[in-house]
Design an enzyme around this catalytic site. Structure first.
Site, PDB file in Angstrom:
ATOM      1  N   LYS A 131      28.838  33.950  48.487  1.00  0.00           N
ATOM      2  CA  LYS A 131      28.305  34.503  47.235  1.00  0.00           C
ATOM      3  C   LYS A 131      26.833  34.111  47.022  1.00  0.00           C
ATOM      4  O   LYS A 131      26.340  33.169  47.641  1.00  0.00           O
ATOM      5  CB  LYS A 131      29.155  33.989  46.075  1.00  0.00           C
ATOM      6  N   GLU A 150      39.857  44.931  50.906  1.00  0.00           N
ATOM      7  CA  GLU A 150      38.507  44.361  50.821  1.00  0.00           C
ATOM      8  C   GLU A 150      37.739  44.546  52.129  1.00  0.00           C
ATOM      9  O   GLU A 150      36.552  44.878  52.124  1.00  0.00           O
ATOM     10  CB  GLU A 150      38.606  42.881  50.443  1.00  0.00           C
ATOM     11  N   HIS A 184      34.314  33.829  48.314  1.00  0.00           N
ATOM     12  CA  HIS A 184      35.520  34.573  47.968  1.00  0.00           C
ATOM     13  C   HIS A 184      36.451  34.511  49.172  1.00  0.00           C
ATOM     14  O   HIS A 184      35.994  34.512  50.314  1.00  0.00           O
ATOM     15  CB  HIS A 184      35.152  36.038  47.684  1.00  0.00           C
ATOM     16  N   ASN A 192      31.225  29.745  42.681  1.00  0.00           N
ATOM     17  CA  ASN A 192      32.086  28.895  43.514  1.00  0.00           C
ATOM     18  C   ASN A 192      31.956  29.180  45.020  1.00  0.00           C
ATOM     19  O   ASN A 192      32.912  29.014  45.773  1.00  0.00           O
ATOM     20  CB  ASN A 192      33.542  28.977  43.030  1.00  0.00           C
ATOM     21  N   TYR A 230      35.612  44.535  42.204  1.00  0.00           N
ATOM     22  CA  TYR A 230      36.354  43.609  41.335  1.00  0.00           C
ATOM     23  C   TYR A 230      37.215  44.330  40.298  1.00  0.00           C
ATOM     24  O   TYR A 230      37.604  43.730  39.305  1.00  0.00           O
ATOM     25  CB  TYR A 230      35.385  42.641  40.650  1.00  0.00           C
TER      26      TYR A 230
HETATM   27  P1  GDP Z   1      39.715  33.254  43.393  1.00  0.00           P
HETATM   28  O1  GDP Z   1      40.752  34.190  43.972  1.00  0.00           O
HETATM   29  O2  GDP Z   1      39.989  31.809  43.747  1.00  0.00           O
HETATM   30  O3  GDP Z   1      38.302  33.661  43.729  1.00  0.00           O
HETATM   31  O4  GDP Z   1      39.851  33.303  41.796  1.00  0.00           O
HETATM   32  P2  GDP Z   1      40.091  34.505  40.765  1.00  0.00           P
HETATM   33  O5  GDP Z   1      40.632  35.713  41.461  1.00  0.00           O
HETATM   34  O6  GDP Z   1      40.893  33.932  39.642  1.00  0.00           O
HETATM   35  O7  GDP Z   1      38.645  34.825  40.177  1.00  0.00           O
HETATM   36  C1  GDP Z   1      37.709  35.609  40.866  1.00  0.00           C
HETATM   37  C2  GDP Z   1      36.331  34.986  40.713  1.00  0.00           C
HETATM   38  O8  GDP Z   1      35.938  35.073  39.340  1.00  0.00           O
HETATM   39  C3  GDP Z   1      36.243  33.487  41.015  1.00  0.00           C
HETATM   40  O9  GDP Z   1      36.087  33.223  42.378  1.00  0.00           O
HETATM   41  C4  GDP Z   1      35.041  33.040  40.191  1.00  0.00           C
HETATM   42  O10 GDP Z   1      33.798  33.365  40.859  1.00  0.00           O
HETATM   43  C5  GDP Z   1      35.160  33.917  38.965  1.00  0.00           C
HETATM   44  N1  GDP Z   1      35.882  33.256  37.868  1.00  0.00           N
HETATM   45  C6  GDP Z   1      37.171  32.829  37.837  1.00  0.00           C
HETATM   46  N2  GDP Z   1      37.491  32.297  36.653  1.00  0.00           N
HETATM   47  C7  GDP Z   1      36.355  32.377  35.898  1.00  0.00           C
HETATM   48  C8  GDP Z   1      36.032  32.001  34.562  1.00  0.00           C
HETATM   49  O11 GDP Z   1      36.868  31.475  33.807  1.00  0.00           O
HETATM   50  N3  GDP Z   1      34.755  32.252  34.144  1.00  0.00           N
HETATM   51  C9  GDP Z   1      33.825  32.838  34.954  1.00  0.00           C
HETATM   52  N4  GDP Z   1      32.606  33.055  34.480  1.00  0.00           N
HETATM   53  N5  GDP Z   1      34.092  33.225  36.215  1.00  0.00           N
HETATM   54  C10 GDP Z   1      35.333  32.992  36.686  1.00  0.00           C
END
Ligand code: GDP
Length: 139
Positions: A11, A128, A117, A114, A51
């Site tokens: 990212k 994807e 992905h 973070n 997304y």
């Molecule tokens: P992943 O599968 O571990 O990437 O997690 P998720 O599918 O839950 O979320 C997708 C992405 O959204 C994450 O990798 C983070 O970059 C972002 N994200 C997740 N939770 C939050 C949040 O509470 N706030 C914000 N700003 N971004 C988030």
């Protein structure tokens, strides 16, 4: 049966912070082969489509804004049990909860920023990977 393909994004920030090489090294060391890879800068429309599964989540617009803030590296990775093994290698979504030695623990700035992905299912890995690469672009 679990598949042998997963999909990753390095990212923005992980790219601008200079972590492409170290992250690829971890991916290589963990036994993944790179099937396809390229660097690009997502448009808003592309990020929204990628997304779309998160559309109803409160952080959707924030996530789209972040993912369009700079260039990224996208890649299809190959390994037996790829999805689960890669999720383990990247660590928890929130880097503060990620285990030592994981990619997110080492290279993430925050929950949103973070570092990487990783697909969460074989079905999503297929979607994807196909979003960014045609069959001719995979090896
Ligand atoms: P992943 O599968 O571990 O990437 O997690 P998720 O599918 O839950 O979320 C997708 C992405 O959204 C994450 O990798 C983070 O970059 C972002 N994200 C997740 N939770 C939050 C949040 O509470 N706030 C914000 N700003 N971004 C988030």
């Amino acid at each position: 049966m679990s598949g042998n393909i997963t999909f990753t994004i390095i990212k923005p920030f992980a790219v601008s912070d200079g972590h492409i090489g170290p992250i690829l090294n971890k991916i290589h060391t963990a036994g993944f082969k790179i099937s396809a890879m390229r660097m690009l800068w997502l448009t808003q429309g592309e990020a929204e489509r990628f997304y779309e599964v998160h559309k109803e989540r409160p952080f959707y617009s924030d996530l789209v804004e972040f993912m369009t803030s700079g260039p990224i590296v996208v890649a299809v990775l190959k390994k037996e049990n790829a999805v689960a093994d890669y999720r383990k290698l990247i660590g928890a979504t929130d880097p503060e909860k990620a285990e030592e030695g994981t990619i997110r623990k080492e290279f993430a700035r925050s929950l949103r920023e973070n570092a990487v992905h990783g697909s969460d299912s074989d079905e999503n890995a297929a979607f994807e990977g196909s979003f960014f690469f045609s069959g001719l672009q995979r090896f």
